[in-house]
Design a protein around this motif. Sequence first.
Motif, PDB file in Angstrom:
ATOM      1  N   LYS A 105      13.374 -17.834 -17.399  1.00 56.28           N
ATOM      2  CA  LYS A 105      14.671 -18.714 -17.616  1.00 56.28           C
ATOM      3  C   LYS A 105      13.810 -20.080 -17.408  1.00 56.28           C
ATOM      4  N   VAL A 106      14.391 -21.177 -18.098  1.00 58.99           N
ATOM      5  CA  VAL A 106      13.983 -22.653 -18.225  1.00 58.99           C
ATOM      6  C   VAL A 106      15.082 -23.494 -17.446  1.00 58.99           C
ATOM      7  N   LEU A 107      14.567 -23.988 -16.274  1.00 62.48           N
ATOM      8  CA  LEU A 107      15.389 -24.775 -15.700  1.00 62.48           C
ATOM      9  C   LEU A 107      15.906 -26.203 -16.261  1.00 62.48           C
ATOM     10  N   GLU A 108      17.043 -26.805 -15.559  1.00 64.49           N
ATOM     11  CA  GLU A 108      17.512 -27.981 -16.287  1.00 64.49           C
ATOM     12  C   GLU A 108      16.596 -29.036 -16.595  1.00 64.49           C
ATOM     13  N   ASN A 109      15.457 -29.040 -15.713  1.00 67.00           N
ATOM     14  CA  ASN A 109      14.542 -30.172 -15.875  1.00 67.00           C
ATOM     15  C   ASN A 109      13.365 -29.847 -16.509  1.00 67.00           C
ATOM     16  N   GLY A 110      13.543 -28.673 -17.139  1.00 67.77           N
ATOM     17  CA  GLY A 110      12.483 -28.312 -18.287  1.00 67.77           C
ATOM     18  C   GLY A 110      11.269 -27.442 -17.693  1.00 67.77           C
ATOM     19  N   ASP A 111      11.385 -27.121 -16.224  1.00 68.31           N
ATOM     20  CA  ASP A 111      10.388 -26.183 -15.529  1.00 68.31           C
ATOM     21  C   ASP A 111      10.762 -24.819 -15.900  1.00 68.31           C
ATOM     22  N   LEU A 112      10.042 -23.882 -15.662  1.00 65.63           N
ATOM     23  CA  LEU A 112      10.192 -22.612 -15.751  1.00 65.63           C
ATOM     24  C   LEU A 112      10.650 -22.118 -14.327  1.00 65.63           C
ATOM     25  N   ASP A 113      11.522 -21.194 -14.483  1.00 67.20           N
ATOM     26  CA  ASP A 113      12.045 -20.950 -12.971  1.00 67.20           C
ATOM     27  C   ASP A 113      10.918 -20.062 -12.421  1.00 67.20           C
ATOM     28  N   PRO A 114      10.712 -20.504 -11.238  1.00 71.16           N
ATOM     29  CA  PRO A 114       9.591 -19.647 -10.201  1.00 71.16           C
ATOM     30  C   PRO A 114      10.163 -18.192 -10.079  1.00 71.16           C
ATOM     31  N   ALA A 115      11.535 -17.862  -9.867  1.00 73.02           N
ATOM     32  CA  ALA A 115      11.864 -16.492  -9.786  1.00 73.02           C
ATOM     33  C   ALA A 115      11.338 -15.569 -11.280  1.00 73.02           C
ATOM     34  N   THR A 116      11.209 -16.192 -12.130  1.00 83.05           N
ATOM     35  CA  THR A 116      10.837 -15.521 -13.388  1.00 83.05           C
ATOM     36  C   THR A 116       9.469 -15.872 -13.863  1.00 83.05           C
ATOM     37  N   TRP A 117       8.856 -16.872 -13.651  1.00 85.74           N
ATOM     38  CA  TRP A 117       7.509 -17.155 -13.957  1.00 85.74           C
ATOM     39  C   TRP A 117       6.574 -17.703 -12.797  1.00 85.74           C
ATOM     40  N   PRO A 118       5.279 -17.357 -12.709  1.00 84.57           N
ATOM     41  CA  PRO A 118       4.400 -16.579 -13.980  1.00 84.57           C
ATOM     42  C   PRO A 118       5.042 -15.032 -13.773  1.00 84.57           C
ATOM     43  N   ASN A 119       4.761 -14.447 -14.832  1.00 84.55           N
ATOM     44  CA  ASN A 119       5.134 -13.139 -15.312  1.00 84.55           C
ATOM     45  C   ASN A 119       4.506 -12.657 -16.486  1.00 84.55           C
ATOM     46  N   THR A 120       3.645 -11.682 -16.523  1.00 85.15           N
ATOM     47  CA  THR A 120       3.129 -10.857 -17.602  1.00 85.15           C
ATOM     48  C   THR A 120       3.375  -9.313 -17.872  1.00 85.15           C
ATOM     49  N   GLY A 121       4.797  -9.123 -17.454  1.00 86.26           N
ATOM     50  CA  GLY A 121       5.245  -7.923 -17.534  1.00 86.26           C
ATOM     51  C   GLY A 121       5.431  -7.423 -18.986  1.00 86.26           C
ATOM     52  N   ILE A 122       5.061  -6.174 -19.154  1.00 87.31           N
ATOM     53  CA  ILE A 122       4.939  -5.786 -20.732  1.00 87.31           C
ATOM     54  C   ILE A 122       6.066  -6.018 -21.516  1.00 87.31           C
ATOM     55  N   GLY A 123       7.337  -5.940 -20.903  1.00 86.58           N
ATOM     56  CA  GLY A 123       8.479  -6.009 -21.651  1.00 86.58           C
ATOM     57  C   GLY A 123       9.318  -7.361 -21.447  1.00 86.58           C
ATOM     58  N   ARG A 124       8.214  -8.498 -21.115  1.00 83.89           N
ATOM     59  CA  ARG A 124       9.135  -9.960 -20.847  1.00 83.89           C
ATOM     60  C   ARG A 124       9.945 -10.430 -22.085  1.00 83.89           C
ATOM     61  N   ILE A 125      11.215 -11.050 -21.501  1.00 81.89           N
ATOM     62  CA  ILE A 125      11.951 -11.539 -22.306  1.00 81.89           C
ATOM     63  C   ILE A 125      11.913 -13.101 -22.189  1.00 81.89           C
ATOM     64  N   ASN A 126      11.173 -13.454 -23.336  1.00 82.13           N
ATOM     65  CA  ASN A 126      10.564 -14.917 -23.415  1.00 82.13           C
ATOM     66  C   ASN A 126      11.917 -16.024 -23.926  1.00 82.13           C
ATOM     67  N   PRO A 127      11.588 -17.229 -23.540  1.00 82.37           N
ATOM     68  CA  PRO A 127      12.605 -18.320 -23.947  1.00 82.37           C
ATOM     69  C   PRO A 127      12.802 -18.380 -25.424  1.00 82.37           C
ATOM     70  N   ASP A 128      11.730 -17.931 -26.289  1.00 84.37           N
ATOM     71  CA  ASP A 128      11.880 -18.230 -27.799  1.00 84.37           C
ATOM     72  C   ASP A 128      12.502 -17.225 -28.276  1.00 84.37           C
ATOM     73  N   GLY A 129      13.066 -16.108 -27.404  1.00 81.92           N
ATOM     74  CA  GLY A 129      13.787 -14.863 -27.984  1.00 81.92           C
ATOM     75  C   GLY A 129      12.884 -13.645 -28.400  1.00 81.92           C
ATOM     76  N   SER A 130      11.729 -13.815 -28.224  1.00 87.44           N
ATOM     77  CA  SER A 130      10.680 -12.608 -28.500  1.00 87.44           C
ATOM     78  C   SER A 130      10.726 -11.662 -27.264  1.00 87.44           C
ATOM     79  N   ILE A 131      10.123 -10.722 -27.568  1.00 86.53           N
ATOM     80  CA  ILE A 131       9.960  -9.628 -26.243  1.00 86.53           C
ATOM     81  C   ILE A 131       8.256  -9.258 -26.149  1.00 86.53           C
ATOM     82  N   GLY A 132       8.051  -9.188 -24.669  1.00 91.52           N
ATOM     83  CA  GLY A 132       6.671  -8.656 -24.606  1.00 91.52           C
ATOM     84  C   GLY A 132       5.799  -9.745 -24.041  1.00 91.52           C
ATOM     85  N   ALA A 133       4.492  -9.358 -23.511  1.00 90.66           N
ATOM     86  CA  ALA A 133       3.588 -10.382 -23.144  1.00 90.66           C
ATOM     87  C   ALA A 133       2.345  -9.623 -23.655  1.00 90.66           C
TER      88      ALA A 133
END
Length: 488
Positions: free
Chosen positions: A168-196
């Motif tokens: 998730k992207v916070l309102e100020n543009g930072d990546l939410d630390p609850a969800t990033w960093p993350n290299t989980g194989i099925g990661r759901i990315n902000p651009d709509g793609s899936i995976g890492a």
Amino acid sequence: MNSGLLKKYTLVLSVTLLTLLLLLLPQTVNADPKPLVMKPFNQLSEQSKQCAACHKDKNPSIYAQWGRSKHYGANVGCYECHQASPEDADAISHEGFDIAVIVSPKDCGNCHSQEVKEFDASHHAKAGQIIGSLDNFLAEVVEGSLMLNGASPAAVNGCWQCHGSEVKVLENGDLDPATWPNTGIGRINPDGSIGACSACHQRHEFDMVQARRPEACGKCHLGPDHPQKEIYEESKHGINFFAHVDQMNLGSAKWIVGEDYDAAPTCATCHMSATRELPVTHDVGNRISWTLRPAVSEKIDAKDKAMGKETKSWEARRADMQNVCESCHTKSMVDNFYIQFDSLVELYNDKFARPGRDLMAVLKQENMLTETGFDEEIEWTWFYLWHHEGRRARHGAAMQAPDYVQWHGLYEVAERFYIEMVPQFIEVVEVAEQNGNHEGAERARAVLTEVLARPEHAWFSGNEPEEVKRARKEAQEAFKARYLNQNN
């Protein structure tokens, strides 16, 4: 010998001995680390030149890893991977450029389109769909309490680091630390793609040797519920790999089993890599015939068939896996292995998994369990039986680890079923009957009676035929007479 010739001979001998001495000395003594020799930046894009010039000093390890990569050799720099459009959800302005911290499969697909297409079809791509699972309920609710931006730290640091999270992207543009960093194989990315892709191909070197080794898969595939790494290490395949890793030719560009190496297979060999007849695939389930994950195993194509979806049949998948096996083994040996493997899965399914599922279902149907998961002992017992011990037995058989089939597997399944689940089932039914649910109790007992009346449970119910008991006793006495009563 004249004096000139003697001096010449002595000099040659001295130089030879000195050379040998230097070769025998430890190479680390007074040795400074060699500096990384990088080619000039003249072929890099202007954007990547600027990135590299700065990050060389600020992030020297990242710079060095990239310098060893094939990307570097192909003039693929920082900007080619991290560039973004201003309207992208995770785009940031950095030193005059629009970039994204996350390099997603959509980005990688600009060059590696086939690999991304295969990955998208794989079960790995669905790993981020953990949100509604029992595993995530445990991490979010049972284990979780204090929250990190609304998420349980148990899930953030545990489940999601393998399965992936929604970044998730916070309102100020930072990546939410609850969800990033993350290299989980099925990661759901902000651009709509899936995976890492970096789940397996560690950035920024993306070394194929690292991705081909079993440790790459062992980041996630280990532990009590899916110990593939430990199972592999127990198997003859794993033993051979670690004994002969120097013969594995892991740096070969094509890396075809039976041609480039024959010491042992790794996870990648069986599930992804090329053979003489098969191409590389990034769909890790493309050669799997059983699904060993759920409570009751079924053929890998069963769910798609039930939904009317076209899919590769389990028979075709098995034929491809057997093609890998036959790079080293005879067809008869491979066929016999699959007979053994299938028999173990069917034993687990028919003797323990389906009966256990039926017992839990009737308790739910008769309102003898609450709607809340894991608040009653029998729910934990059933979860352990299939999710931990049952998986271990099945995976052990699939990958030839006998201790995981037996002592870490079916032995514990049997103990869990007979000594814990059946008594707990009876207790739940008795409590329900005491609370007035007489008809429900009668129906529940009928299910248990039917299960225990089956021949495979006759030893436990006391209904085993006398001739069977007698034959087993005679076999035991014969064993004792042959092995235990000898005076050696």
